[in-house]
Design a protein around this motif. Sequence first.
Motif, mmCIF file in Angstrom:
data_model
loop_
_atom_site.group_PDB
_atom_site.id
_atom_site.type_symbol
_atom_site.label_atom_id
_atom_site.label_comp_id
_atom_site.label_asym_id
_atom_site.label_seq_id
_atom_site.Cartn_x
_atom_site.Cartn_y
_atom_site.Cartn_z
ATOM 1 N N ASN A 114 48.578 38.505 31.235
ATOM 2 C CA ASN A 114 48.147 38.756 32.616
ATOM 3 C C ASN A 114 47.091 37.725 33.004
ATOM 4 N N LEU A 116 44.669 34.945 34.888
ATOM 5 C CA LEU A 116 43.950 34.763 36.138
ATOM 6 C C LEU A 116 44.095 33.308 36.553
ATOM 7 N N GLY A 142 37.072 38.773 43.612
ATOM 8 C CA GLY A 142 36.855 39.914 42.739
ATOM 9 C C GLY A 142 36.105 39.515 41.485
ATOM 10 N N GLN A 143 35.470 40.492 40.864
ATOM 11 C CA GLN A 143 34.666 40.188 39.698
ATOM 12 C C GLN A 143 35.500 39.872 38.460
ATOM 13 N N GLN A 144 36.815 40.115 38.515
ATOM 14 C CA GLN A 144 37.649 39.760 37.371
ATOM 15 C C GLN A 144 37.679 38.246 37.158
ATOM 16 N N ASN A 146 35.116 36.295 37.063
ATOM 17 C CA ASN A 146 33.924 35.826 36.361
ATOM 18 C C ASN A 146 34.255 35.589 34.893
ATOM 19 N N ASP A 176 33.766 42.469 43.704
ATOM 20 C CA ASP A 176 34.803 43.281 44.343
ATOM 21 C C ASP A 176 34.347 43.707 45.737
ATOM 22 N N ASN A 236 29.316 47.719 38.473
ATOM 23 C CA ASN A 236 29.573 48.353 37.178
ATOM 24 C C ASN A 236 28.304 48.581 36.378
#
Length: 369
Positions: A114, A116, A142-144, A146, A176, A236
Amino acid sequence: MITIPTEDEIFNRLVAKYLSIAGPMNVEEGSIPHDFLKPTSMELAEAYRFVLALYYALWVEYAEGENLDLAVSTQGIERKKATKATLPSPQLKLQGASTDIIRAGTRFMTEGTNPLFFVLPEDVRLDGLGNGFGLLIAEDAGQQGNLKAGTILLPVQTVNGLQSVELLSDLEGGADEESDTELRSRYWQKVRRRATSGNAAHYMEWALEVPGVTAARVFENLDGPNTVRVVLLGQNGLPPDASIVEAAKKHILSQRPLGPGNDGIFVVAAVAKPFNFSASVKLDKGFTVEEIASSYSLAINDYFSDLQESTDSADMTRTIIWTKSGALLHGIKGVLDYNGLTINGAAANATFGPDEVPVLGMVTLEVMA
Protein backbone atom coordinates in the motif's frame (compact mmCIF):
# COMPACT_ATOMS: atom_id res chain seq x y z
CA MET A 1 -35.19 17.42 23.23
CA ILE A 2 -37.63 17.41 20.32
CA THR A 3 -39.70 14.26 19.76
CA ILE A 4 -41.70 13.21 16.72
CA PRO A 5 -44.67 10.86 16.41
CA THR A 6 -44.26 7.38 14.99
CA GLU A 7 -45.96 6.26 11.79
CA ASP A 8 -48.54 4.26 13.79
CA GLU A 9 -49.28 7.23 16.02
CA ILE A 10 -49.86 9.44 12.99
CA PHE A 11 -52.08 6.82 11.37
CA ASN A 12 -54.18 6.38 14.52
CA ARG A 13 -54.63 10.15 14.80
CA LEU A 14 -55.72 10.41 11.16
CA VAL A 15 -58.20 7.57 11.62
CA ALA A 16 -59.65 9.18 14.75
CA LYS A 17 -60.11 12.53 12.97
CA TYR A 18 -61.59 10.81 9.90
CA LEU A 19 -64.14 8.92 11.98
CA SER A 20 -65.05 12.09 13.89
CA ILE A 21 -66.07 13.63 10.57
CA ALA A 22 -67.40 10.66 8.58
CA GLY A 23 -68.96 8.72 11.45
CA PRO A 24 -68.57 5.02 12.35
CA MET A 25 -67.30 2.78 9.54
CA ASN A 26 -64.85 -0.01 8.76
CA VAL A 27 -61.22 1.17 8.87
CA GLU A 28 -59.57 -2.25 8.90
CA GLU A 29 -56.78 -3.12 6.47
CA GLY A 30 -58.20 -3.35 2.94
CA SER A 31 -60.92 -0.78 3.55
CA ILE A 32 -60.99 2.46 1.57
CA PRO A 33 -60.27 4.70 4.61
CA HIS A 34 -57.34 2.47 5.63
CA ASP A 35 -55.82 2.39 2.16
CA PHE A 36 -56.22 6.14 1.84
CA LEU A 37 -54.87 7.13 5.27
CA LYS A 38 -51.98 4.61 5.53
CA PRO A 39 -49.86 6.11 2.70
CA THR A 40 -50.60 9.57 4.08
CA SER A 41 -49.28 8.57 7.51
CA MET A 42 -46.14 7.09 5.91
CA GLU A 43 -45.40 10.34 4.06
CA LEU A 44 -46.08 12.45 7.13
CA ALA A 45 -43.75 10.27 9.21
CA GLU A 46 -41.01 10.83 6.62
CA ALA A 47 -41.64 14.58 6.78
CA TYR A 48 -41.36 14.52 10.59
CA ARG A 49 -38.04 12.68 10.33
CA PHE A 50 -36.77 15.35 7.94
CA VAL A 51 -37.85 18.08 10.36
CA LEU A 52 -36.03 16.29 13.18
CA ALA A 53 -32.86 15.97 11.11
CA LEU A 54 -33.07 19.66 10.21
CA TYR A 55 -33.55 20.56 13.87
CA TYR A 56 -30.44 18.69 14.94
CA ALA A 57 -28.46 20.08 12.00
CA LEU A 58 -28.87 23.56 13.47
CA TRP A 59 -27.16 22.67 16.74
CA VAL A 60 -23.39 22.39 17.07
CA GLU A 61 -23.79 19.62 19.62
CA TYR A 62 -25.58 17.35 17.12
CA ALA A 63 -24.64 18.60 13.63
CA GLU A 64 -22.23 16.60 11.48
CA GLY A 65 -20.23 17.21 8.32
CA GLU A 66 -21.41 20.13 6.22
CA ASN A 67 -24.17 20.91 8.70
CA LEU A 68 -21.56 21.34 11.43
CA ASP A 69 -19.53 23.60 9.12
CA LEU A 70 -22.59 25.83 8.76
CA ALA A 71 -23.34 25.78 12.49
CA VAL A 72 -19.84 26.87 13.57
CA SER A 73 -19.59 29.49 10.82
CA THR A 74 -21.76 31.77 12.96
CA GLN A 75 -18.65 32.28 15.09
CA GLY A 76 -16.37 32.81 12.10
CA ILE A 77 -14.89 29.31 12.45
CA GLU A 78 -13.93 27.22 9.43
CA ARG A 79 -12.97 23.56 9.39
CA LYS A 80 -9.21 23.12 9.04
CA LYS A 81 -8.38 21.43 5.74
CA ALA A 82 -5.91 18.59 5.36
CA THR A 83 -2.37 19.61 4.44
CA LYS A 84 0.34 17.85 2.46
CA ALA A 85 3.61 16.69 3.96
CA THR A 86 6.69 18.43 2.54
CA LEU A 87 10.43 18.56 2.99
CA PRO A 88 11.38 21.88 4.65
CA SER A 89 14.74 21.88 2.83
CA PRO A 90 16.35 19.99 -0.09
CA GLN A 91 16.98 16.78 1.84
CA LEU A 92 15.86 14.20 -0.71
CA LYS A 93 19.07 12.50 -1.81
CA LEU A 94 19.09 11.16 -5.36
CA GLN A 95 22.00 9.10 -6.70
CA GLY A 96 22.59 8.15 -10.30
CA ALA A 97 24.60 8.97 -13.39
CA SER A 98 26.61 12.17 -13.11
CA THR A 99 25.18 15.39 -14.61
CA ASP A 100 21.76 13.81 -15.19
CA ILE A 101 18.68 15.93 -14.46
CA ILE A 102 15.75 14.48 -12.55
CA ARG A 103 12.80 16.49 -13.81
CA ALA A 104 10.16 18.24 -11.75
CA GLY A 105 7.00 16.14 -11.60
CA THR A 106 8.88 12.86 -11.21
CA ARG A 107 6.84 10.63 -8.90
CA PHE A 108 8.14 8.40 -6.15
CA MET A 109 6.49 5.89 -3.85
CA THR A 110 7.19 4.03 -0.65
CA GLU A 111 7.85 0.31 -0.62
CA GLY A 112 5.14 -2.21 0.28
CA THR A 113 1.70 -3.30 -0.88
CA ASN A 114 0.00 0.00 0.00
CA PRO A 115 2.49 2.63 -1.17
CA LEU A 116 2.27 6.36 -0.60
CA PHE A 117 3.05 8.66 -3.52
CA PHE A 118 5.19 11.78 -3.67
CA VAL A 119 6.33 14.22 -6.34
CA LEU A 120 9.47 16.23 -7.03
CA PRO A 121 8.45 19.93 -7.28
CA GLU A 122 11.67 21.18 -8.91
CA ASP A 123 14.37 19.86 -11.25
CA VAL A 124 17.38 18.27 -9.54
CA ARG A 125 20.73 18.15 -11.36
CA LEU A 126 23.11 15.43 -10.22
CA ASP A 127 26.70 16.58 -9.67
CA GLY A 128 29.88 15.04 -11.02
CA LEU A 129 29.68 12.30 -8.39
CA GLY A 130 26.09 11.49 -9.29
CA ASN A 131 24.55 13.06 -6.18
CA GLY A 132 21.68 15.51 -6.08
CA PHE A 133 19.41 16.97 -3.41
CA GLY A 134 15.84 18.10 -3.87
CA LEU A 135 12.52 18.89 -2.25
CA LEU A 136 9.55 16.52 -2.07
CA ILE A 137 5.78 16.90 -1.63
CA ALA A 138 3.19 14.26 -0.80
CA GLU A 139 0.58 13.80 -3.53
CA ASP A 140 -2.24 13.32 -1.04
CA ALA A 141 -2.95 15.48 1.98
CA GLY A 142 -2.95 13.90 5.43
CA GLN A 143 -0.60 12.91 8.18
CA GLN A 144 0.06 9.53 6.56
CA GLY A 145 2.49 11.39 4.28
CA ASN A 146 4.81 12.26 7.17
CA LEU A 147 7.84 10.02 6.63
CA LYS A 148 10.93 9.57 8.78
CA ALA A 149 14.48 10.26 7.70
CA GLY A 150 16.10 7.18 6.19
CA THR A 151 13.01 6.10 4.25
CA ILE A 152 13.88 4.61 0.87
CA LEU A 153 11.69 5.66 -2.05
CA LEU A 154 11.20 4.08 -5.45
CA PRO A 155 10.44 5.85 -8.75
CA VAL A 156 6.91 5.13 -9.96
CA GLN A 157 8.24 4.94 -13.52
CA THR A 158 11.73 4.04 -14.60
CA VAL A 159 14.13 6.99 -14.59
CA ASN A 160 17.21 6.29 -16.68
CA GLY A 161 20.37 6.43 -14.62
CA LEU A 162 18.64 6.90 -11.26
CA GLN A 163 19.99 4.38 -8.75
CA SER A 164 18.62 5.31 -5.32
CA VAL A 165 16.35 7.81 -3.55
CA GLU A 166 16.52 8.43 0.22
CA LEU A 167 15.10 10.94 2.70
CA LEU A 168 17.81 12.58 4.77
CA SER A 169 15.35 14.42 7.02
CA ASP A 170 11.74 13.97 8.07
CA LEU A 171 8.95 14.72 5.62
CA GLU A 172 6.60 16.75 7.80
CA GLY A 173 3.64 19.10 7.98
CA GLY A 174 1.02 16.63 6.77
CA ALA A 175 -2.22 16.87 8.75
CA ASP A 176 -5.65 15.28 8.42
CA GLU A 177 -8.76 17.35 7.92
CA GLU A 178 -10.21 18.51 11.21
CA SER A 179 -12.70 15.94 12.47
CA ASP A 180 -16.22 16.77 13.64
CA THR A 181 -15.15 16.13 17.24
CA GLU A 182 -12.14 18.46 16.97
CA LEU A 183 -14.12 21.17 15.21
CA ARG A 184 -16.92 20.98 17.76
CA SER A 185 -14.40 21.17 20.62
CA ARG A 186 -12.72 24.23 19.07
CA TYR A 187 -16.10 25.91 18.73
CA TRP A 188 -16.95 25.38 22.40
CA GLN A 189 -13.52 26.60 23.47
CA LYS A 190 -14.06 29.83 21.55
CA VAL A 191 -17.57 30.59 22.76
CA ARG A 192 -16.86 29.67 26.38
CA ARG A 193 -13.69 31.75 26.70
CA ARG A 194 -13.42 35.50 26.33
CA ALA A 195 -10.74 36.00 23.70
CA THR A 196 -10.09 39.74 23.55
CA SER A 197 -7.18 42.11 22.96
CA GLY A 198 -4.49 39.46 22.76
CA ASN A 199 -5.23 37.75 26.08
CA ALA A 200 -4.26 34.14 26.76
CA ALA A 201 -7.53 32.81 25.35
CA HIS A 202 -6.85 34.73 22.14
CA TYR A 203 -3.46 33.06 21.71
CA MET A 204 -5.08 29.67 22.22
CA GLU A 205 -7.74 30.47 19.63
CA TRP A 206 -5.11 31.48 17.06
CA ALA A 207 -3.03 28.36 17.74
CA LEU A 208 -6.03 26.06 17.26
CA GLU A 209 -6.76 27.62 13.86
CA VAL A 210 -3.58 26.04 12.44
CA PRO A 211 -3.93 22.65 10.66
CA GLY A 212 -2.27 19.92 12.68
CA VAL A 213 -2.78 21.62 16.06
CA THR A 214 -5.45 19.97 18.21
CA ALA A 215 -4.75 21.47 21.64
CA ALA A 216 -2.73 24.28 23.19
CA ARG A 217 -1.77 25.79 26.54
CA VAL A 218 -0.84 29.43 26.95
CA PHE A 219 1.41 30.95 29.61
CA GLU A 220 1.91 34.64 30.16
CA ASN A 221 5.18 35.94 31.64
CA LEU A 222 6.57 32.42 32.09
CA ASP A 223 9.74 33.29 30.14
CA GLY A 224 10.09 36.75 31.65
CA PRO A 225 8.07 39.96 31.77
CA ASN A 226 5.83 40.61 28.77
CA THR A 227 6.32 37.16 27.21
CA VAL A 228 3.87 34.51 26.00
CA ARG A 229 4.60 30.80 25.65
CA VAL A 230 2.20 28.71 23.55
CA VAL A 231 2.55 24.95 23.94
CA LEU A 232 1.07 22.93 21.07
CA LEU A 233 -0.23 19.39 20.78
CA GLY A 234 -0.71 17.71 17.40
CA GLN A 235 -2.97 15.02 16.02
CA ASN A 236 -3.31 11.62 17.67
CA GLY A 237 -2.01 13.06 20.92
CA LEU A 238 1.50 13.45 19.51
CA PRO A 239 3.75 16.53 19.51
CA PRO A 240 3.44 18.45 16.22
CA ASP A 241 6.45 18.53 13.93
CA ALA A 242 8.65 21.57 13.42
CA SER A 243 6.84 22.83 10.32
CA ILE A 244 3.48 22.89 12.14
CA VAL A 245 5.06 24.71 15.08
CA GLU A 246 6.57 27.26 12.69
CA ALA A 247 3.22 27.68 10.89
CA ALA A 248 1.51 28.26 14.24
CA LYS A 249 4.04 30.90 15.23
CA LYS A 250 3.67 32.74 11.93
CA HIS A 251 -0.11 32.65 12.22
CA ILE A 252 -0.04 33.93 15.80
CA LEU A 253 2.33 36.77 14.89
CA SER A 254 0.08 37.74 11.99
CA GLN A 255 -3.05 37.85 14.15
CA ARG A 256 -2.07 39.45 17.46
CA PRO A 257 -3.03 43.11 17.64
CA LEU A 258 -1.19 43.85 20.89
CA GLY A 259 1.32 42.33 23.24
CA PRO A 260 5.00 41.45 23.34
CA GLY A 261 7.39 41.79 20.45
CA ASN A 262 8.23 38.88 18.19
CA ASP A 263 11.14 37.85 20.41
CA GLY A 264 8.77 37.62 23.37
CA ILE A 265 6.55 34.95 21.86
CA PHE A 266 7.63 31.35 22.31
CA VAL A 267 5.72 28.67 20.38
CA VAL A 268 6.84 25.12 21.18
CA ALA A 269 5.71 21.55 20.69
CA ALA A 270 4.25 19.89 23.73
CA VAL A 271 5.79 16.83 25.26
CA ALA A 272 3.06 14.22 25.48
CA LYS A 273 3.07 12.72 28.97
CA PRO A 274 1.13 9.45 29.19
CA PHE A 275 -0.93 8.53 32.23
CA ASN A 276 -1.97 4.94 32.86
CA PHE A 277 -5.00 4.06 34.98
CA SER A 278 -5.55 0.75 36.76
CA ALA A 279 -8.29 -0.45 39.11
CA SER A 280 -10.55 -3.31 40.11
CA VAL A 281 -14.27 -2.85 39.45
CA LYS A 282 -17.48 -4.51 40.57
CA LEU A 283 -19.86 -4.69 37.62
CA ASP A 284 -23.62 -4.65 37.39
CA LYS A 285 -25.28 -7.48 35.48
CA GLY A 286 -25.12 -7.23 31.71
CA PHE A 287 -21.91 -5.17 31.57
CA THR A 288 -18.42 -6.27 30.52
CA VAL A 289 -15.10 -4.95 31.71
CA GLU A 290 -14.25 -4.01 28.11
CA GLU A 291 -17.33 -1.75 27.88
CA ILE A 292 -16.46 -0.09 31.19
CA ALA A 293 -12.83 0.46 30.12
CA SER A 294 -14.00 2.10 26.89
CA SER A 295 -16.44 4.41 28.71
CA TYR A 296 -13.83 5.27 31.34
CA SER A 297 -11.30 6.13 28.63
CA LEU A 298 -13.76 8.62 27.13
CA ALA A 299 -14.39 10.16 30.55
CA ILE A 300 -10.67 10.53 31.28
CA ASN A 301 -10.03 12.08 27.87
CA ASP A 302 -12.80 14.62 28.57
CA TYR A 303 -11.18 15.32 31.94
CA PHE A 304 -7.82 15.86 30.25
CA SER A 305 -9.45 18.26 27.80
CA ASP A 306 -10.79 20.30 30.72
CA LEU A 307 -7.28 20.53 32.15
CA GLN A 308 -5.87 21.84 28.86
CA GLU A 309 -7.05 25.40 29.23
CA SER A 310 -5.51 28.86 29.19
CA THR A 311 -3.44 29.58 32.27
CA ASP A 312 -0.56 31.72 33.45
CA SER A 313 2.78 31.01 35.08
CA ALA A 314 1.22 30.94 38.53
CA ASP A 315 -0.63 27.78 37.54
CA MET A 316 1.92 26.17 35.24
CA THR A 317 1.84 22.75 36.95
CA ARG A 318 -1.53 21.05 36.62
CA THR A 319 -2.86 18.21 38.74
CA ILE A 320 -4.76 15.11 37.75
CA ILE A 321 -6.75 14.52 40.91
CA TRP A 322 -6.85 10.92 42.07
CA THR A 323 -10.25 11.23 43.81
CA LYS A 324 -11.72 12.96 40.73
CA SER A 325 -10.47 10.09 38.57
CA GLY A 326 -12.12 7.66 40.98
CA ALA A 327 -15.39 9.56 40.90
CA LEU A 328 -15.36 9.40 37.11
CA LEU A 329 -14.89 5.63 37.26
CA HIS A 330 -17.65 5.18 39.83
CA GLY A 331 -19.95 7.32 37.68
CA ILE A 332 -19.67 5.00 34.67
CA LYS A 333 -22.94 3.19 34.04
CA GLY A 334 -22.50 -0.43 35.07
CA VAL A 335 -19.90 0.19 37.80
CA LEU A 336 -21.23 -0.67 41.26
CA ASP A 337 -17.95 -0.18 43.10
CA TYR A 338 -14.21 0.05 42.51
CA ASN A 339 -11.00 -0.46 44.44
CA GLY A 340 -7.25 -0.02 44.06
CA LEU A 341 -7.26 2.86 41.57
CA THR A 342 -3.76 3.97 40.59
CA ILE A 343 -2.43 6.62 38.22
CA ASN A 344 0.91 5.61 36.77
CA GLY A 345 1.18 3.00 39.49
CA ALA A 346 0.48 5.27 42.46
CA ALA A 347 -2.71 5.82 44.45
CA ALA A 348 -2.13 9.57 44.46
CA ASN A 349 -2.51 12.73 42.41
CA ALA A 350 -0.38 13.07 39.28
CA THR A 351 0.96 16.24 37.68
CA PHE A 352 2.21 17.55 34.36
CA GLY A 353 4.34 20.60 33.69
CA PRO A 354 3.93 23.65 31.44
CA ASP A 355 5.40 22.02 28.34
CA GLU A 356 3.59 18.74 28.90
CA VAL A 357 0.13 17.66 27.83
CA PRO A 358 -1.61 14.69 29.43
CA VAL A 359 -2.48 11.82 27.12
CA LEU A 360 -4.23 8.63 28.06
CA GLY A 361 -1.98 5.61 28.10
CA MET A 362 -3.40 2.27 29.21
CA VAL A 363 -6.64 1.69 31.07
CA THR A 364 -6.38 -1.65 32.89
CA LEU A 365 -9.48 -2.83 34.72
CA GLU A 366 -10.01 -6.12 36.49
CA VAL A 367 -13.25 -7.56 37.83
CA MET A 368 -13.38 -7.59 41.62
CA ALA A 369 -13.62 -11.05 43.11
